[in-house]
Write a protein that holds these residues in place. Structure first.
Motif, mmCIF file in Angstrom:
data_model
loop_
_atom_site.group_PDB
_atom_site.id
_atom_site.type_symbol
_atom_site.label_atom_id
_atom_site.label_comp_id
_atom_site.label_asym_id
_atom_site.label_seq_id
_atom_site.Cartn_x
_atom_site.Cartn_y
_atom_site.Cartn_z
ATOM 1 N N GLU A 52 -0.870 16.123 -0.363
ATOM 2 C CA GLU A 52 -0.767 17.931 -0.395
ATOM 3 C C GLU A 52 -0.300 18.424 -2.222
ATOM 4 N N VAL A 53 -1.212 19.979 -2.298
ATOM 5 C CA VAL A 53 -1.643 19.973 -3.828
ATOM 6 C C VAL A 53 -1.573 21.155 -3.256
ATOM 7 N N HIS A 54 -0.187 21.775 -4.321
ATOM 8 C CA HIS A 54 -0.556 22.702 -4.858
ATOM 9 C C HIS A 54 -1.079 23.716 -6.079
ATOM 10 N N MET A 55 -1.834 24.258 -6.154
ATOM 11 C CA MET A 55 -2.540 24.990 -7.307
ATOM 12 C C MET A 55 -2.249 26.551 -7.468
ATOM 13 N N ASP A 56 -0.992 26.798 -8.813
ATOM 14 C CA ASP A 56 -0.129 27.308 -9.607
ATOM 15 C C ASP A 56 -0.339 28.016 -10.546
ATOM 16 N N ASP A 57 -0.869 28.424 -11.411
ATOM 17 C CA ASP A 57 -1.040 28.642 -12.967
ATOM 18 C C ASP A 57 0.766 28.747 -13.645
ATOM 19 N N ARG A 58 1.672 29.043 -12.694
ATOM 20 C CA ARG A 58 2.951 29.550 -13.115
ATOM 21 C C ARG A 58 3.608 28.358 -12.538
ATOM 22 N N ASN A 59 5.000 27.802 -13.139
ATOM 23 C CA ASN A 59 5.675 26.912 -13.259
ATOM 24 C C ASN A 59 6.394 26.880 -12.559
ATOM 25 N N VAL A 118 -8.772 17.485 -8.156
ATOM 26 C CA VAL A 118 -9.484 18.068 -6.858
ATOM 27 C C VAL A 118 -10.680 16.892 -6.654
ATOM 28 N N PRO A 119 -11.670 17.389 -7.873
ATOM 29 C CA PRO A 119 -13.164 15.564 -7.427
ATOM 30 C C PRO A 119 -12.840 14.323 -7.324
ATOM 31 N N ARG A 120 -11.737 14.763 -7.640
ATOM 32 C CA ARG A 120 -11.311 12.636 -8.326
ATOM 33 C C ARG A 120 -10.329 12.525 -6.643
ATOM 34 N N ALA A 133 1.230 -1.428 -0.146
ATOM 35 C CA ALA A 133 -0.118 -0.030 0.000
ATOM 36 C C ALA A 133 0.678 1.299 0.107
ATOM 37 N N LEU A 134 0.602 1.885 -0.795
ATOM 38 C CA LEU A 134 0.938 3.272 -0.535
ATOM 39 C C LEU A 134 1.131 4.415 0.744
ATOM 40 N N SER A 135 1.974 4.729 1.540
ATOM 41 C CA SER A 135 1.712 6.026 2.326
ATOM 42 C C SER A 135 2.905 6.947 2.395
ATOM 43 N N GLY A 136 2.612 7.841 3.503
ATOM 44 C CA GLY A 136 3.883 8.963 3.362
ATOM 45 C C GLY A 136 2.179 10.373 2.743
ATOM 46 N N ARG A 137 3.308 11.507 2.609
ATOM 47 C CA ARG A 137 3.181 11.965 1.899
ATOM 48 C C ARG A 137 2.945 12.585 0.008
ATOM 49 N N LEU A 138 1.586 12.786 -0.632
ATOM 50 C CA LEU A 138 1.712 12.914 -2.154
ATOM 51 C C LEU A 138 2.017 14.465 -1.874
ATOM 52 N N ARG A 139 2.837 15.057 -2.720
ATOM 53 C CA ARG A 139 2.639 16.702 -3.370
ATOM 54 C C ARG A 139 2.661 16.704 -4.874
ATOM 55 N N ILE A 140 1.389 17.655 -5.105
ATOM 56 C CA ILE A 140 0.815 17.652 -6.281
ATOM 57 C C ILE A 140 0.746 19.070 -6.698
ATOM 58 N N SER A 141 1.116 19.389 -8.196
ATOM 59 C CA SER A 141 1.821 20.895 -7.886
ATOM 60 C C SER A 141 0.525 20.376 -9.906
ATOM 61 N N GLY A 142 -0.160 22.033 -10.157
ATOM 62 C CA GLY A 142 -1.224 21.931 -10.967
ATOM 63 C C GLY A 142 -1.463 23.865 -11.065
#
Length: 305
Positions: A124-131, A108-110, A89-98
């Motif tokens: 953890e989701v980072h939302m930013d139109d910049r790269n 987010v709905p998924r 099983a996956l564990s820990g923290r997954l950090r996503i950017s988009g």
């Protein structure tokens, strides 16, 4: 002192802003977390946290240590996962950017479904139109659209969406529906002034190619602003179907000049340079590809190969 455990405690203290919240996450007493941080500061020989009446904030050295600690913890989690085998099983923290709009509408709905599939995983989701700099920000996977400017990035194409000229029915009722590319010059355009946007567009119809420069008084650097400007009837915009997916389906916005095609926009899963993509990141990329393919029935998405 267990150095990795102390680094994990430090990261949680910075993320939550308090020893108490970090202790709650770790399921230990608050004095234990305070002791680990004190031992960590003694070991590295510098102060990592500023303790004020407003709470805890990292020092300059603490900021640097925080970013490196996050990467070390992620790599330790990956090593454990590989040792246990791919079926673990996956564990820990997954950090996503988009980009803000794409993440809000399609990611987010998924996430509830993905979290239910992996109950030991935090996201953890980072939302930013910049790269953003993936290494500096400690991101595991970024979802980016358009041409990738940095050739050193490790990336995998997971989808593609057509672009269209889009406007609200209210604007078209007021300004008229353009029936030729030449008519675009007389229309007010909403310009997405960021990567994959701009004012010059190449249209094709069969073997015919035509370059058009759109003109508009409004420029925006975020897709959310482009959406709201279109809804407000300010003008037409050139945008991916993903940007207006729900509204195209409901009729809140309309495509025009559909006999002409625009270059499609690619969706990429991008991973930090200098190290292999984690199992968590690869699993999430596969998940998003499948979910989008199911929603759009593969019409605008490749097979991920």
């Amino acid at each position: 002192m267990n150095r990795l455990a102390a680094m994990d405690a430090f990261v949680r203290v910075v993320d939550t802003g308090s020893f108490t919240s970090a202790a709650r996450q770790l399921r230990v007493g608050q004095p234990a977390v305070s002791k680990m941080i004190a031992q960590l500061e003694e070991r590295v020989g510098v102060r990592l946290l500023l303790r004020t009446t407003q709470g805890l904030t990292p020092t300059e050295a603490g900021e640097t240590f925080y970013e490196h600690s996050k990467r070390a913890i992620a790599e330790a989690d990956e090593a454990e996962a590989k040792a246990r085998g791919s079926s673990a099983a996956l564990s820990g923290r997954l950090r996503i950017s988009g980009a803000v709009t794409f993440v809000r509408l399609y990611v987010v709905p998924r996430l509830p479904k993905f979290l239910a599939m992996h109950p030991n995983l935090d996201i953890e989701v980072h939302m930013d139109d910049r790269n953003v700099d993936l290494v500096e920000a400690g991101i595991d996977i970024a979802l980016r659209m358009g041409d990738l400017q940095d050739s050193s990035l490790t990336a995998r194409k997971i989808g593609q969406s057509p672009r269209s000229v889009i406007a609200s029915p209210e604007y078209l009722s007021r300004a008229g529906v353009p029936t030729s590319l030449e008519e675009l010059a007389s229309h007010e355009a909403i310009i997405y002034d960021l990567r994959s946007g701009g004012t010059v567009w190449n249209f094709t119809k069969g073997s015919t190619r035509s370059t058009v420069t759109i003109v508009g008084r409004m420029r925006l650097t975020a897709a959310e602003g482009v959406r709201e400007a279109v809804f407000a009837g300010i003008g037409l915009a050139v945008a991916s179907d993903w940007m207006f997916g729900p509204e195209l389906a409901s009729g809140k916005v309309r495509r025009v000049l559909q006999d002409w095609e625009l270059p499609p926009v690619d969706l990429w899963a991008v991973f930090p340079s200098g190290r292999a993509a984690t199992t968590k990141a690869r699993t999430f990329a596969d998940f998003i590809r499948r979910e989008l393919a199911a929603e759009f029935r593969g019409e605008h998405l490749d097979d991920g190969t």
